[in-house]
Design a protein around this motif. Sequence first.
Motif, PDB file in Angstrom:
ATOM      1  N   LEU A 239       0.832  -1.207   0.000  1.00 24.18           N
ATOM      2  CA  LEU A 239       0.000   0.000   0.000  1.00 24.18           C
ATOM      3  C   LEU A 239       0.866   1.255   0.000  1.00 24.18           C
ATOM      4  O   LEU A 239       1.757   1.416   0.830  1.00 24.18           O
ATOM      5  N   SER A 240       0.587   2.164  -0.955  1.00 26.86           N
ATOM      6  CA  SER A 240       1.331   3.425  -1.001  1.00 26.86           C
ATOM      7  C   SER A 240       0.443   4.514  -1.598  1.00 26.86           C
ATOM      8  O   SER A 240      -0.766   4.328  -1.723  1.00 26.86           O
ATOM      9  N   VAL A 241       1.031   5.645  -1.943  1.00 30.69           N
ATOM     10  CA  VAL A 241       0.251   6.784  -2.419  1.00 30.69           C
ATOM     11  C   VAL A 241       0.163   6.844  -3.937  1.00 30.69           C
ATOM     12  O   VAL A 241      -0.396   7.794  -4.499  1.00 30.69           O
ATOM     13  N   GLY A 242       0.716   5.869  -4.610  1.00 32.01           N
ATOM     14  CA  GLY A 242       0.671   5.810  -6.062  1.00 32.01           C
ATOM     15  C   GLY A 242       1.203   4.459  -6.472  1.00 32.01           C
ATOM     16  O   GLY A 242       1.764   3.725  -5.645  1.00 32.01           O
TER      17      GLY A 242
ATOM     18  N   GLU B 283      -2.872   1.195  -4.199  1.00 29.94           N
ATOM     19  CA  GLU B 283      -3.396   2.397  -3.541  1.00 29.94           C
ATOM     20  C   GLU B 283      -4.608   2.061  -2.669  1.00 29.94           C
ATOM     21  O   GLU B 283      -5.094   0.933  -2.660  1.00 29.94           O
ATOM     22  N   GLY B 284      -5.090   3.079  -1.979  1.00 31.68           N
ATOM     23  CA  GLY B 284      -6.214   2.897  -1.075  1.00 31.68           C
ATOM     24  C   GLY B 284      -7.439   2.291  -1.734  1.00 31.68           C
ATOM     25  O   GLY B 284      -8.159   1.499  -1.120  1.00 31.68           O
TER      26      GLY B 284
END
Lengths: 322, 322
Positions: free
Chosen positions: A176-179, A212-213
């Motif tokens: 999981l990350s921001v992109g 991502e989320g």
Amino acid sequence: MRIAVDLLGGDDAPAVVVDGALRAVRADPDLNLLLVGPSEAADAVIAALDPVDRARITVRPVRDAVRMSDHPSAAREASTVRDAVAAVRDGTADAMVSAGSTGATVTAAALGLGRWPTIRNPALVATLPAVGGPVVLLDVGGSLEPRAGILARHAVLGAAYAAVAHAIDAPRVGLLSVGTEAGKGDRARRTADPVLAAEPLPCNARYVGLVEGYDVSSGARADVVVTDGFTGNVLLKAVEGAYAMAGGPPAGGGVPRAAALLGVSGTVVVCHGAAVAADVASGIALAAHLWRHRATDQMAALLAGHAWKGHDHIIDTEVTTP
Amino acid sequence: MRIAVDLLGGDDAPAVVVDGALRAVRADPDLNLLLVGPSEAADAVIAALDPVDRARITVRPVRDAVRMSDHPSAAREASTVRDAVAAVRDGTADAMVSAGSTGATVTAAALGLGRWPTIRNPALVATLPAVGGPVVLLDVGGSLEPRAGILARHAVLGAAYAAVAHAIDAPRVGLLSVGTEAGKGDRARRTADPVLAAEPLPCNARYVGLVEGYDVSSGARADVVVTDGFTGNVLLKAVEGAYAMAGGPPAGGGVPRAAALLGVSGTVVVCHGAAVAADVASGIALAAHLWRHRATDQMAALLAGHAWKGHDHIIDTEVTTP
């Protein structure tokens, strides 16, 4: 099959645990329960059952409990959670469920059952319904610090859990990350991405890189979403809040309020402290499901045969409790 | 009022930006746009408007763009995002909107407009609809590391933004964590909690302590939810994914795909790279709303008069881009 239930765990214990135990017993004719707590609470369960079902309940009378406000180390003392763990250790029960303090349950389980080799901090894993099938999210509160070695361990545990508990073939594992582009994220994620890429994964799982989320609810990119326990816990509750805001959970089911504890030598399920009776019942059902699939034993065997690459990182972690 | 729009920002630029600009112009009769990008894309907007409205559009022809895959420092070179910022700086536009790379927009804005004193990393703030009214969430991608001083700064910025942009009286400010009891959370949150409690807040805001993921959608505990940009970004996308899973956003509106950039000397709105036309239009509307309320100037004045307690931490941060 007998599941130990901590009658005094949770914000609204024992009332919701009594109700949850009743629901679970009525829903699953093969289920037996060991109720760990005050006799009068256990008697309430027994009295509410049909006489023919009463033999399915046994009781271990315990009056003390770890309160939600207590330090997790309180689980070292005589308490319902400690005795529920002891019942699993001595074989009186096959698995245990508590809606009490997560930290206390983790402490009691780690002390009472022992940890798997190479696992210092057990992980909490939750399975969310998603458009593309179930998504396994971990950690949701066991290890709060996002070290690369811990995240690599979550990847291995999550892959094994997806295969063993949910029969997902060749699970896709994402970080999981921001992109999704390589290099996206905070320092911890940028460090962890190549570590996860290098870690061999069990059950034909493959690492698909950053997600991502959205992916937690879509399941489009990954079957297993790896993150630290802080982010996972916040995300799980945010999704639950979003369902409430949207008028209720989707038809496929809402956010689980029960999580499996991975890394201890026994089957342990943790329910949310604010669990209602249905949540407790689903936690008991999850414990029964994991026991039926011998998930803990299968995972322990997979982990015992795992050639860790990130092991150097893993033994360097600290014990934290949420 | 004139808003500069980066025609080449976003995964589906210029098509979605052209459509979004048209929607925005049609929805707000007082809105004028400065389109920054290729003349042919700008001409598509002008040609689609009624002749009487065409005078509301001006064009700054620019052919180069920062691509989503470029390093943010590419915004130092001639590009649509750099020129849109320049238009704000020289007074040709009152605010700007880009759906391009967030890092590039932050870089271009920080270089072109300057940062407020004491603000090293501008913050991205998003407003979510919640049961109890709007909830201001920050950071959602500006500063990815959760240092205490940065979180304290977000608390001050968020309180000011809630009051100035949303007319929330005496906003309640919470720090996102895994539980509401003091001491819950990772090391960063445990360190930050007393720092936030000690930080004076503008606009009669008060710090209410730790809040959880649910609170972002409920609004029950806080009007402003403070977190690091990593967690905020993941959470925002998880809520968006949950709405999609639940069959669509709630009646009160979905997750915004436009965020305001706080900490630079000008009004800048960043749209999601995967923005559709409606998202671009809402980003332009947000920029117009902020300009009408002189939000940037009011916030800068509030911040200039702020007696920072966490200042030591703040000047010690590093520049990171998402």
